[in-house]
Design a protein around this motif. Structure first.
Motif, PDB file in Angstrom:
ATOM      1  N   UNK A  25       0.835  -1.326   0.030  1.00  0.00           N
ATOM      2  CA  UNK A  25       0.049  -0.101   0.028  1.00  0.00           C
ATOM      3  C   UNK A  25       0.914   1.164  -0.004  1.00  0.00           C
ATOM      4  N   UNK A  26       2.103   1.035   0.741  1.00  0.00           N
ATOM      5  CA  UNK A  26       2.833   2.338   0.659  1.00  0.00           C
ATOM      6  C   UNK A  26       3.761   2.612  -0.452  1.00  0.00           C
ATOM      7  N   UNK A  27       3.928   1.414  -1.247  1.00  0.00           N
ATOM      8  CA  UNK A  27       4.952   1.344  -2.233  1.00  0.00           C
ATOM      9  C   UNK A  27       4.591   2.579  -3.430  1.00  0.00           C
ATOM     10  N   UNK A  28       3.533   2.680  -3.781  1.00  0.00           N
ATOM     11  CA  UNK A  28       3.120   3.765  -4.833  1.00  0.00           C
ATOM     12  C   UNK A  28       3.752   5.290  -4.497  1.00  0.00           C
ATOM     13  N   UNK A  29       3.473   5.624  -3.248  1.00  0.00           N
ATOM     14  CA  UNK A  29       3.777   6.788  -2.708  1.00  0.00           C
ATOM     15  C   UNK A  29       5.403   7.102  -2.592  1.00  0.00           C
ATOM     16  N   UNK A  66       3.140  13.331   1.883  1.00  0.00           N
ATOM     17  CA  UNK A  66       1.856  13.814   0.857  1.00  0.00           C
ATOM     18  C   UNK A  66       1.571  12.789  -0.177  1.00  0.00           C
ATOM     19  N   UNK A  67       2.735  12.148  -0.674  1.00  0.00           N
ATOM     20  CA  UNK A  67       2.709  11.115  -1.433  1.00  0.00           C
ATOM     21  C   UNK A  67       2.052  10.120  -0.981  1.00  0.00           C
ATOM     22  N   UNK A  68       2.523   9.362  -0.236  1.00  0.00           N
ATOM     23  CA  UNK A  68       1.684   8.352   0.505  1.00  0.00           C
ATOM     24  C   UNK A  68       0.441   8.201   0.732  1.00  0.00           C
ATOM     25  N   UNK A  69       0.228   9.629   1.355  1.00  0.00           N
ATOM     26  CA  UNK A  69      -1.455   9.653   1.436  1.00  0.00           C
ATOM     27  C   UNK A  69      -2.073   9.801   0.122  1.00  0.00           C
ATOM     28  N   UNK A  70      -1.520  10.356  -0.956  1.00  0.00           N
ATOM     29  CA  UNK A  70      -2.002  10.437  -2.131  1.00  0.00           C
ATOM     30  C   UNK A  70      -2.322   9.068  -2.784  1.00  0.00           C
ATOM     31  N   UNK A  71      -1.292   8.280  -2.722  1.00  0.00           N
ATOM     32  CA  UNK A  71      -1.374   7.036  -3.139  1.00  0.00           C
ATOM     33  C   UNK A  71      -2.272   5.932  -2.548  1.00  0.00           C
ATOM     34  N   UNK A  72      -2.540   6.213  -1.049  1.00  0.00           N
ATOM     35  CA  UNK A  72      -3.639   5.606  -0.592  1.00  0.00           C
ATOM     36  C   UNK A  72      -4.735   5.863  -0.867  1.00  0.00           C
ATOM     37  N   UNK A  73      -4.965   7.042  -0.733  1.00  0.00           N
ATOM     38  CA  UNK A  73      -6.371   7.633  -1.261  1.00  0.00           C
ATOM     39  C   UNK A  73      -6.644   7.228  -2.719  1.00  0.00           C
ATOM     40  N   UNK A  74      -5.972   7.219  -3.599  1.00  0.00           N
ATOM     41  CA  UNK A  74      -6.052   6.778  -5.027  1.00  0.00           C
ATOM     42  C   UNK A  74      -6.687   5.465  -5.273  1.00  0.00           C
ATOM     43  N   UNK A 114      -2.494  18.020   3.256  1.00  0.00           N
ATOM     44  CA  UNK A 114      -2.496  19.753   3.047  1.00  0.00           C
ATOM     45  C   UNK A 114      -1.251  20.197   3.907  1.00  0.00           C
ATOM     46  N   UNK A 115      -1.275  19.732   5.097  1.00  0.00           N
ATOM     47  CA  UNK A 115       0.074  20.653   5.844  1.00  0.00           C
ATOM     48  C   UNK A 115       1.107  19.862   5.387  1.00  0.00           C
ATOM     49  N   UNK A 116       1.386  18.531   5.024  1.00  0.00           N
ATOM     50  CA  UNK A 116       2.684  17.980   4.492  1.00  0.00           C
ATOM     51  C   UNK A 116       2.970  18.725   3.190  1.00  0.00           C
ATOM     52  N   UNK A 117       1.928  19.066   2.373  1.00  0.00           N
ATOM     53  CA  UNK A 117       2.226  19.532   1.041  1.00  0.00           C
ATOM     54  C   UNK A 117       2.948  21.078   1.182  1.00  0.00           C
ATOM     55  N   UNK A 118       2.382  21.860   2.298  1.00  0.00           N
ATOM     56  CA  UNK A 118       2.814  23.329   2.233  1.00  0.00           C
ATOM     57  C   UNK A 118       3.998  23.104   2.983  1.00  0.00           C
ATOM     58  N   UNK A 119       4.376  22.123   4.275  1.00  0.00           N
ATOM     59  CA  UNK A 119       5.651  22.339   4.578  1.00  0.00           C
ATOM     60  C   UNK A 119       6.607  21.682   3.646  1.00  0.00           C
TER      61      UNK A 119
END
Length: 217
Positions: A25-29, A66-74, A114-119
């Motif tokens: 699950x984490x690999x794509x991110x 951010x990318x891991x969250x995006x990958x899990x979401x998608x 959102x927070x990880x993206x901005x940071x």
């Protein structure tokens, strides 16, 4: 989907199916993190004069989150919510459930990332500053909703102001709706396209199967 097709967690008893499933699950991110880091570092050359070899690593940790969250979401979250909507609606309309699942997953992913993206962006543009400094003096200051800022500004207690501003900027940051809308759109388009192509492929297989059955008879 490609990883799930070629990797069976149950075959890795030594590590445990749950551990392998989490890694899948984490690999794509994780894979997307260096790619997005290089792309963003390339675009930030006018703001950060460091060499590309150094610049692409700036903000890599929050960018990875951010990318891991995006990958899990998608992937996982979209499938999960799609199944829930099919259950709640009492029927399995693939297109409607897919869109509703993607929309819900996009909202959750947009909020959490959102927070990880901005940071990651702030660290890329101002690498000499610490994450704590960037969070309090860049992110919080620019993310407090204007109405709340006007109300809090009249308070006498500096500590209370800081607490409320920090909580508001973290939980209800400015710009969240716009970025979340972008992510929702991306999820709907990507998952919708995948779903459409999958349906087309299944229809081809069914037609081929029916054609072979008719030929045999």
């Amino acid at each position: 989907a490609m990883i799930e097709e070629h990797v069976d967690p149950d075959k890795f008893a030594r590590f445990g199916p749950s551990t392998v499933g989490l890694a899948m699950a984490l690999t794509p991110g994780i894979v997307m993190t260096p790619i997005s880091s290089v792309l963003e570092a390339t675009n930030a050359g006018h703001m950060n004069s460091e060499s590309m070899a150094t610049r692409w690593m700036r903000g890599v940790m929050p960018r990875g989150a951010r990318e891991i969250i995006f990958g899990l979401g998608l992937n996982q979250m979209s499938d999960y919510f799609e199944e829930r909507f099919a259950s709640w609606l009492g029927f399995e309309h693939k297109l409607v459930c897919n869109m509703a699942g993607s929309l819900t997953a996009g909202v959750v992913s947009g909020y959490l990332s959102h927070v990880p993206h901005n940071m990651s962006t702030y660290k890329l543009l101002e690498p000499h500053r610490s994450y704590g400094d960037l969070y309090m003096n860049r992110f919080v200051k620019s993310s407090v909703p204007p109405i709340l800022e006007a109300w809090v500004g009249s308070w006498n207690s500096a500590s209370q102001k800081a607490i409320v501003r920090t909580l508001a900027a973290t939980l209800f940051p400015r710009g969240l709706a716009i970025r979340t809308t972008q992510i929702v759109g991306s999820f709907i388009i990507l998952n919708g396209t995948i779903n459409f192509l999958s349906m087309q492929e299944n229809e081809k297989i069914e037609r081929a199967t029916l054609g072979m059955s008719a030929y045999k008879h």
